[in-house]
Write an enzyme that holds these catalytic residues in place. Structure first.
Site, mmCIF file in Angstrom:
data_model
loop_
_atom_site.group_PDB
_atom_site.id
_atom_site.type_symbol
_atom_site.label_atom_id
_atom_site.label_comp_id
_atom_site.label_asym_id
_atom_site.label_seq_id
_atom_site.Cartn_x
_atom_site.Cartn_y
_atom_site.Cartn_z
ATOM 1 N N HIS A 184 0.824 -1.223 0.000
ATOM 2 C CA HIS A 184 0.000 0.000 0.000
ATOM 3 C C HIS A 184 0.856 1.270 0.000
ATOM 4 O O HIS A 184 0.326 2.348 -0.245
ATOM 5 C CB HIS A 184 -1.020 0.003 1.154
ATOM 6 C CG HIS A 184 -0.468 0.360 2.503
ATOM 7 N ND1 HIS A 184 -1.260 0.906 3.496
ATOM 8 C CD2 HIS A 184 0.774 0.248 3.031
ATOM 9 C CE1 HIS A 184 -0.514 1.112 4.589
ATOM 10 N NE2 HIS A 184 0.707 0.719 4.320
ATOM 11 N N ASP A 197 -7.047 8.665 0.279
ATOM 12 C CA ASP A 197 -6.679 7.834 1.431
ATOM 13 C C ASP A 197 -7.188 8.586 2.661
ATOM 14 O O ASP A 197 -6.840 9.759 2.867
ATOM 15 C CB ASP A 197 -5.146 7.706 1.423
ATOM 16 C CG ASP A 197 -4.589 6.826 2.513
ATOM 17 O OD1 ASP A 197 -5.200 6.738 3.595
ATOM 18 O OD2 ASP A 197 -3.513 6.237 2.290
ATOM 19 N N GLU A 235 -8.459 2.739 2.798
ATOM 20 C CA GLU A 235 -7.813 2.652 4.114
ATOM 21 C C GLU A 235 -8.784 2.811 5.283
ATOM 22 O O GLU A 235 -8.346 2.997 6.423
ATOM 23 C CB GLU A 235 -6.636 3.639 4.242
ATOM 24 C CG GLU A 235 -5.477 3.387 3.258
ATOM 25 C CD GLU A 235 -4.535 2.234 3.664
ATOM 26 O OE1 GLU A 235 -4.564 1.820 4.837
ATOM 27 O OE2 GLU A 235 -3.803 1.746 2.782
HETATM 28 N N1 ARG Z 1 5.588 5.039 3.489
HETATM 29 C C1 ARG Z 1 5.194 3.972 4.357
HETATM 30 C C2 ARG Z 1 5.488 2.619 3.708
HETATM 31 O O1 ARG Z 1 5.903 2.542 2.593
HETATM 32 C C3 ARG Z 1 3.709 4.075 4.716
HETATM 33 C C4 ARG Z 1 2.780 3.949 3.538
HETATM 34 C C5 ARG Z 1 1.350 4.143 3.930
HETATM 35 N N2 ARG Z 1 0.499 4.031 2.791
HETATM 36 C C6 ARG Z 1 -0.839 4.071 2.856
HETATM 37 N N3 ARG Z 1 -1.501 3.897 1.738
HETATM 38 N N4 ARG Z 1 -1.455 4.256 3.982
HETATM 39 O O2 ARG Z 1 5.282 1.615 4.337
HETATM 40 MN MN MN Z 2 -2.125 5.946 0.644
HETATM 41 MN MN MN Z 3 -1.699 7.209 3.489
#
Ligand code: ARG
Ligand code: MN
Ligand code: MN
Ligand code: MN
Length: 297
Positions: free
Chosen positions: A137, A224, A269
């Site tokens: 994600h 998100d 999310e």
């Molecule tokens: N940058 C962090 C990672 O790569 C958090 C990513 C969160 N992404 C989201 N879609 N909530 O793990």
């Molecule tokens: Mn995101």
């Molecule tokens: Mn996010």
């Protein structure tokens, strides 16, 4: 508008269980009624079949549950493409943000110069090489540009979005590799700093004009719920304080509605297990209301 709601009950793109129940929580918060009340024709297409019993692998590659993420996104891409082909507006309900890979792959069948508005605390521009977590994600925007694991980038054909057609709004947690990619590709990122400084009205006007100047033939909104401050949307897996307010977010949606250029959207999310009395799904549905034309009077 004719709007097709597509649920994606999948949580394989990250490590906290419960976000697969996002579509149920959003339906329970009244999404269909809310949008129908605005005069739109809403078809709830139900959920993409997702195999929740698929094994959860953490070893091997630095991409958790790669197989399950890939399979779900292939199905979603097909469904989104079919929806657009039928002249309907796809409204995708997540699930974690890895589902944007499938949404954008499906949209790519129908647009040659798609614009993307990524409303998020994160930039989701990691690859296996830069990801601190291995959670997919955190990677969908990179995948959509054609960067990352071949199993993911090969869903649909070719890159799905050009770096210069992307705007990120609300970013405040950016990993080192993501920061490099933003600079290297010249991606337009409105961090919380710019939003605090200039205000949401100016930021949205600038973002919309920027995409218009690119000559986009459609604009996808990928929202998100962690883009908002966790005060308003506590039911998310990776909350980051210092986020966008409830009012700023409604203003953004209202401005997008009045410009009338959004051609697809996804809300991701929402994790009811981490939530407070379905507050996050309620906020999501309220934002959808504004996006589809709700006004106060
Ligand atoms: N940058 C962090 C990672 O790569 C958090 C990513 C969160 N992404 C989201 N879609 N909530 O793990
Ligand atoms: Mn995101
Ligand atoms: Mn996010
Ligand atoms: Mn295309």
């Amino acid at each position: 508008k004719e709007i097709s709601i597509i649920g994606v009950p999948a949580d394989f793109g990250q490590s906290r269980r419960g976000v697969d129940m996002g579509p149920s929580a959003i339906r329970y918060a009244g999404v269909v009624e809310r949008i129908e009340a605005l005069g739109h024709i809403v078809m709830d297409e139900g959920d993409i079949p997702v195999d929740m019993d698929a094994p959860r692998e953490v070893s091997g590659t630095n991409l958790k549950n790669l197989k399950a993420v890939t399979e779900g996104n292939r199905k979603l891409a097909e469904k989104v493409s079919e929806t657009v082909r039928g002249g309907r507006f796809p409204l995708v309900l997540g699930g974690d943000h890895s589902i944007a890979i499938g949404t954008l792959a499906g949209l790519n069948e129908h647009y040659s110069n798609l614009g993307v508005i990524w409303y998020d605390a994160h930039t989701d521009l990691n690859t296996a090489e830069t990801s601190p977590s291995g959670n997919i994600h955190g990677m969908p925007l990179a995948v959509a540009m054609g960067l990352g694991h071949g199993d993911l980038t090969s869903i649909g054909s070719g890159p799905k979005v050009k770096p210069e057609n992307i705007v990120v709004i609300g970013a405040r947690s950016i990993d080192p590799g993501e920061r490099e990619l933003v600079k290297e590709k010249g991606i337009r990122v409105y961090t919380m700093h710019e939003i605090d400084r200039d205000g949401m009205t100016a930021i949205m006007q600038d973002a919309i004009r920027y995409l218009e100047d690119r000559g986009v033939d459609g604009v996808h909104l990928s929202l998100d719920l962690d883009g908002l401050d966790p005060l308003y949307t506590p039911g998310v897996g990776t909350p980051v304080q210092g986020g966008l307010s409830y009012r700023e977010s409604h203003l953004a949606m209202e401005m997008l509605h009045s410009v009338g250029r959004i051609t697809s959207a996804e809300f991701v999310e929402v994790n009811p297990i981490l939530d407070e009395r379905n507050k996050t799904a309620d906020v999501a549905v309220g934002l959808m209301g504004s996006l589809f034309g709700e006004t106060l009077i």
